[in-house]
Design a protein around this motif. Sequence first.
Motif, PDB file in Angstrom:
ATOM      1  N   LYS A   1       1.223  -1.402   0.242  1.00 24.36           N
ATOM      2  CA  LYS A   1      -0.238  -0.090   0.736  1.00 24.36           C
ATOM      3  C   LYS A   1       0.943   1.188  -0.088  1.00 24.36           C
ATOM      4  CE  LYS A   1      -3.421  -3.082   1.216  1.00 24.36           C
ATOM      5  NZ  LYS A   1      -4.242  -3.365  -0.424  1.00 24.36           N
ATOM      6  N   VAL A   2       0.243   2.346  -0.028  1.00 20.22           N
ATOM      7  CA  VAL A   2       0.741   3.374  -0.560  1.00 20.22           C
ATOM      8  C   VAL A   2       0.707   3.900   1.535  1.00 20.22           C
ATOM      9  CG1 VAL A   2       0.757   5.928  -0.882  1.00 20.22           C
ATOM     10  CG2 VAL A   2       0.610   4.541  -3.152  1.00 20.22           C
ATOM     11  N   VAL A   3       2.087   4.709   2.016  1.00 18.31           N
ATOM     12  CA  VAL A   3       2.058   5.144   2.929  1.00 18.31           C
ATOM     13  C   VAL A   3       2.222   7.069   2.946  1.00 18.31           C
ATOM     14  CG1 VAL A   3       2.921   5.365   5.613  1.00 18.31           C
ATOM     15  CG2 VAL A   3       2.105   2.459   4.585  1.00 18.31           C
ATOM     16  N   ALA A   4       1.362   7.338   3.726  1.00 18.97           N
ATOM     17  CA  ALA A   4       2.007   8.974   3.353  1.00 18.97           C
ATOM     18  C   ALA A   4       1.796   9.978   4.561  1.00 18.97           C
ATOM     19  CB  ALA A   4       0.756   9.587   2.477  1.00 18.97           C
ATOM     20  N   ALA A   5       2.490  10.598   4.877  1.00 22.81           N
ATOM     21  CA  ALA A   5       1.849  11.761   6.313  1.00 22.81           C
ATOM     22  C   ALA A   5       2.154  12.999   6.067  1.00 22.81           C
ATOM     23  CB  ALA A   5       2.704  11.030   7.306  1.00 22.81           C
TER      24      ALA A   5
ATOM     25  N   ARG B   1       6.396   4.055  -2.497  1.00 24.41           N
ATOM     26  CA  ARG B   1       4.883   3.995  -2.315  1.00 24.41           C
ATOM     27  C   ARG B   1       5.086   4.685  -0.588  1.00 24.41           C
ATOM     28  NH1 ARG B   1       4.021  -0.145  -0.227  1.00 24.41           N
ATOM     29  NH2 ARG B   1       6.001  -1.670  -0.545  1.00 24.41           N
ATOM     30  N   LEU B   2       6.465   5.967  -0.195  1.00 22.12           N
ATOM     31  CA  LEU B   2       6.040   6.409   0.703  1.00 22.12           C
ATOM     32  C   LEU B   2       6.360   8.045   0.584  1.00 22.12           C
ATOM     33  CD1 LEU B   2       6.948   6.373   4.127  1.00 22.12           C
ATOM     34  CD2 LEU B   2       9.316   6.498   3.828  1.00 22.12           C
ATOM     35  N   VAL B   3       5.010   8.588   0.905  1.00 25.60           N
ATOM     36  CA  VAL B   3       4.759   9.613   0.768  1.00 25.60           C
ATOM     37  C   VAL B   3       4.950  10.780   1.874  1.00 25.60           C
ATOM     38  CG1 VAL B   3       3.369  11.491  -0.650  1.00 25.60           C
ATOM     39  CG2 VAL B   3       4.156   9.193  -1.590  1.00 25.60           C
ATOM     40  N   THR B   4       5.924  11.735   2.029  1.00 22.51           N
ATOM     41  CA  THR B   4       5.866  12.384   2.388  1.00 22.51           C
ATOM     42  C   THR B   4       6.106  13.864   2.950  1.00 22.51           C
ATOM     43  OG1 THR B   4       8.060  12.357   3.568  1.00 22.51           O
ATOM     44  CG2 THR B   4       6.517  10.488   4.692  1.00 22.51           C
ATOM     45  N   GLY B   5       5.920  14.431   3.393  1.00 22.46           N
ATOM     46  CA  GLY B   5       5.696  16.804   3.289  1.00 22.46           C
ATOM     47  C   GLY B   5       6.158  17.449   4.264  1.00 22.46           C
TER      48      GLY B   5
END
Length: 231
Positions: free
Chosen positions: A130-134, A206-210
């Motif tokens: 899955k995609v995991v983001a924060a 798949r890791l998205v962060t801001g």
Amino acid sequence: MTPALKILVILTSHATAGTQPTGVWLEEFTTPYYAFADAGAQVEVASIAGGAVPIDPHSIEAAGKNPASVERYLKDEALRARLASSKQLDGLHAADYDAVFMPGGHGTMWDLPDSAALARLLSEAWGEGKVVAAVCHGPAGLVNVKDEKGQPLVAGRRVAAFTNTEEVAAGMDKTVPFALETRIRSLGARYESGPDFQPFALRDGRLVTGQNPASSARVAELVLQALREGK
């Protein structure tokens, strides 16, 4: 017909930072929420404890003075009702979603790292592709998450999060339980940042962060990109 993407948004339930009220930073929830929903995704709203989600009062101005997504939220009775009765995280399963996203707000610094249910769900999500983001302080929820090899999920991966200098500028560096940038770096992440309080977001597979509230729209774009590519 292709089934709709399902995205789980996980919010803090922690309402105080020292003597100050806190919670989720509203734009970090509303901007991605509407980006996901407008793209046709089914978005489920959960929190660590379930029930009413605390909103940082500093993230809401008088009507007409807020970011566009917050103004939309203020007129959206259905979404406000969902935020007032969020699902409890415990009992949810990563297999039911295509992506998991964690908005920030200072409340996350207390309850996201301490949640065994969150660490377990995110580890399962990663292991299941899955995609995991924060965004902003949301990466606090990643600090106890392991990848499929049992290593810290962030280790060796490009990660953005609220910077130490932003924390000082916000006057919260002596209040938060730990410095998020420092903790992310200590776990072996390839931490990156842009100018303080300017948009900056990263996607590492798949890791998205801001980095901060200004990065929420770009994080949402990168999540949708990752989902479309099936990475």
